[in-house]
Scaffold this motif. Structure first.
Motif, short mmCIF file in Angstrom:
data_model
loop_
_atom_site.label_atom_id
_atom_site.label_comp_id
_atom_site.label_asym_id
_atom_site.label_seq_id
_atom_site.Cartn_x
_atom_site.Cartn_y
_atom_site.Cartn_z
N THR A 193 1.62 9.08 -2.51
CA THR A 193 1.40 8.52 -3.85
C THR A 193 -0.07 8.23 -4.08
N LEU A 194 -0.71 7.61 -3.09
CA LEU A 194 -2.14 7.29 -3.21
C LEU A 194 -2.99 8.55 -3.37
N HIS A 204 -3.10 10.43 -6.85
CA HIS A 204 -3.55 9.72 -8.06
C HIS A 204 -4.41 10.62 -8.94
N GLN A 258 -5.46 -2.58 -8.52
CA GLN A 258 -5.12 -1.39 -7.75
C GLN A 258 -3.70 -1.47 -7.21
N VAL A 279 -0.83 1.38 -8.09
CA VAL A 279 0.00 2.05 -7.09
C VAL A 279 1.48 1.79 -7.36
N SER A 319 4.14 4.69 -8.14
CA SER A 319 5.29 4.85 -7.25
C SER A 319 6.60 4.96 -8.03
#
Length: 249
Positions: free
Chosen positions: A7-8, A11, A119, A123, A127
């Motif tokens: 997921t990170l 981005h 942040q 996230v 997600s």
């Protein structure tokens, strides 16, 4: 690699959203995730304002440079550095905390706390399959933003975050190579290495823009940064922050 890291690494900024609002459960999950972020000495020196009033969103979009996705999204958050509640604490506890609250150190704490919270929020949103875009453009005119959001002294609206269901998937923009960002034990100051890394990254960004635009654009990163940093912007900021009785000592 686990799902969180995927997921990170996936981005990307989303600037076009479907006309579908986030539900209350999603909003609460995002805000609670933001609150779970690390905070210096438990000070929690930030606040988050959710903007649902369309007139206010339209005004913020105008301030941000007529960015349509500030007005049209699933939900719009504004993250603020906030030491106002600590001024209230001073009155409650009959303590003189002005020197601390108005110091550069506590101002930095508030900025860092807000960024960490944001942040986490980003996230959490991603997600859930949502897209996000940070909006620094609200700093174009913080006096106007202050009026729209009715923020008190000791509060600075730092940036917005547009969140929603992506209208379409955008390209993943290449970042600097890890070796240019990550250094071990001390700061690398070899100019020749720096320049070699930057030339390599320029080739990467030029290829990215060529592919994205069908050859109509091929910016280098260093050229882009030189143009951007060469334009003076938001030079009123120091005066505004001090008027809010922050970063004075």
């Amino acid at each position: 690699m686990n799902q969180m890291i995927e997921t990170l690494l996936n981005h990307r900024s989303v600037r076009s959203f479907k006309s579908k609002a986030l539900d209350q459960e999603q909003i609460e999950a995002i805000v609670k995730s933001a609150q779970a972020a690390s905070t210096s000495s438990f000070i929690q020196a930030y606040s988050i304002i959710g903007v649902t009033d369309q007139e206010k969103k339209d005004k913020l979009a105008e301030i941000a440079g007529n960015q349509s996705y500030v007005a049209a999204n699933g939900h719009f958050f504004v993250f603020c550095a906030d030491l106002h509640r600590h001024k209230v604490i001073a009155e409650m506890e009959k303590a003189d905390l002005d020197d601390s609250i108005e110091s550069t150190e506590k101002f930095m704490v508030a900025l860092i706390d807000a960024a960490l919270a944001a942040q986490n929020a980003a996230v959490a949103a991603e997600s859930m399959g949502l897209g996000i875009c940070y909006i620094g453009g609200i700093r174009n005119d913080l006096e106007a933003v202050k009026e729209v959001l009715k923020t008190p002294e000791h509060v600075i609206p730092l940036f917005g975050m547009a969140v929603g269901y992506p209208e379409q998937e955008t390209d993943l923009k290449p970042r600097l190579a890890m070796e240019h960002i990550y250094m071990e034990n001390e700061y690398l100051q070899d100019r020749s290495v720096f320049e070699k890394q930057l030339h390599t990254y320029n080739e990467t960004t030029s290829e990215y823009y060529r592919a994205r635009t069908g050859g109509k654009r091929e910016d280098t990163w260093t050229g882009q940064m030189a143009r951007m940093l060469g334009r003076k912007s938001r030079m009123y900021m120091k005066e505004f922050v001090e008027k809010q009785n922050l970063n004075k000592k």
